[in-house]
Enzyme design. Structure first.
Site, PDB file in Angstrom:
ATOM      1  N   LYS A 111       0.542  -0.977   0.056  1.00 36.50           N
ATOM      2  CA  LYS A 111       0.459   0.004  -0.113  1.00 36.50           C
ATOM      3  C   LYS A 111       1.139   1.303  -0.295  1.00 36.50           C
ATOM      4  CE  LYS A 111      -2.301   1.007   3.535  1.00 36.50           C
ATOM      5  NZ  LYS A 111      -2.436   2.348   4.098  1.00 36.50           N
ATOM      6  N   GLU A 113       0.966   5.484  -0.187  1.00 39.79           N
ATOM      7  CA  GLU A 113      -0.058   6.897  -0.105  1.00 39.79           C
ATOM      8  C   GLU A 113      -0.400   8.190  -1.206  1.00 39.79           C
ATOM      9  OE1 GLU A 113       0.541   9.052   3.938  1.00 39.79           O
ATOM     10  OE2 GLU A 113       0.503   6.526   4.395  1.00 39.79           O
ATOM     11  N   GLU A 178      -9.505   7.056   3.833  1.00 43.67           N
ATOM     12  CA  GLU A 178      -9.043   7.758   5.361  1.00 43.67           C
ATOM     13  C   GLU A 178     -10.085   8.598   5.050  1.00 43.67           C
ATOM     14  OE1 GLU A 178      -5.833   6.365   7.038  1.00 43.67           O
ATOM     15  OE2 GLU A 178      -5.929   7.718   8.714  1.00 43.67           O
TER      16      GLU A 178
HETATM   17  O1  KIV Z   1      -0.692   2.111   8.528  1.00 49.65           O
HETATM   18  C1  KIV Z   1      -1.688   2.177   8.946  1.00 49.65           C
HETATM   19  O2  KIV Z   1      -2.760   1.772  10.034  1.00 49.65           O
HETATM   20  C2  KIV Z   1      -2.689   2.773   7.766  1.00 49.65           C
HETATM   21  C3  KIV Z   1      -4.118   2.784   8.612  1.00 49.65           C
HETATM   22  C4  KIV Z   1      -4.854   3.614   6.574  1.00 49.65           C
HETATM   23  C5  KIV Z   1      -4.579   1.701   8.795  1.00 49.65           C
HETATM   24  O3  KIV Z   1      -2.723   2.542   6.656  1.00 49.65           O
END
Ligand code: KIV
Length: 260
Positions: A111, A113, A178
């Site tokens: 993931k 950002e 988020e």
């Molecule tokens: O690191 C994290 O906890 C996240 C949250 C959005 C769940 O990325």
């Protein structure tokens, strides 16, 4: 074992996906047994495990270590690992190399950002499943001026919708949203054909995620509006996590009181 295909199948069938953050082996076993679908090795570990104020100091070595701990003990769940700050923003080649290290450590997806279309395209074309994270992106906390709800003005909402569409086109296989208004998250979810996972994004997303230590009520910091403490009234941690999974599946969590 859950795969991207099976998670997308849940989206199509309208079965909400239950995700939680997870940083170690014992919790990986417990969360899986309680029915959690996605274990997110989140860079929130910088705050909940390392005692920092932000996620910014988390390193690749930290993420690799915790991804190994989780993946070693997990069998059914889909494992997503966060790319830490500084490991992917510079250029796509560096992002790919670091994503590959997380996949080698046992992650099934990374993931990252922000609207980094080229990076998402570069990595996904080379076999890395990518979840893009939009809205409140904690690694940009200083630019955003704090942990604030995003997409409240019409202009910001249109920008986020545009980012979501472009990220899917670039090759993102999942989108995490988020702290954005529930109506906007619903519109984005409706317009995409990949699963959306919400945290403070209302109940219309394909799935939900919370930080484990928040939903167990053990993080000493301030709790966000979108957090529910599942230890209240629970007989054990296992019971609390099972109730979370059940409430996500039934669409009971998040309720209006958890939604912007
Ligand atoms: O690191 C994290 O906890 C996240 C949250 C959005 C769940 O990325």
């Amino acid at each position: 074992m859950l795969t991207l295909d099976s998670l997308n199948g849940m989206r199509k069938e309208g079965v909400p996906i239950a995700a939680l953050t997870c940083y170690d082996s014992s919790f990986a076993v417990l969360l899986e047994e309680a029915g959690v679908d996605i274990l997110l090795v989140g860079d929130s570990l910088g705050m909940v495990m390392q005692g920092r104020n932000t996620t910014l100091s988390v390193s690749m070595e930290d993420m690799i270590y915790h991804t190994r701990c989780v993946s070693r003990s997990s069998g059914r769940a889909f494992i997503m690992a966060d790319m830490p700050f500084g490991s992917y923003q510079e250029n796509s080649e560096k992002a790919f190399a670091n994503a590959a290290r997380l996949l080698s450590a046992g992650a099934h997806m990374v993931k990252l950002e922000g609207p980094l279309y080229e990076t998402v395209e570069f990595a996904s074309k080379r076999g890395v499943p990518v979840c893009a994270h939009i809205g409140l992106t904690p690694q940009s906390v200083h630019r955003l001026g704090g942990y604030r709800v995003q997409g409240k003005s019409e202009e910001d909402a249109r920008r986020l919708l545009g980012e979501a569409t472009a990220l899917e086109q670039a090759g993102a296989s999942m989108l995490l949203m988020e702290a954005i208004p529930g109506e906007l998250a619903a519109e984005i979810t409706e317009s995409l054909s990949i699963p959306t996972i919400g945290i403070g994004a209302g109940s219309a997303c394909s799935g939900q995620v919370l930080v484990l230590y928040d939903m167990l009520g053990i993080y000493p910091g301030k709790q966000a509006k979108f957090v529910k403490n599942y230890m209240e009234g629970a007989s054990s941690i296992r019971d609390a996590v099972s109730r979370y999974v059940e409430e996500v599946r039934k669409g009971v969590f998040p309720g209006p009181q958890h939604t912007f």
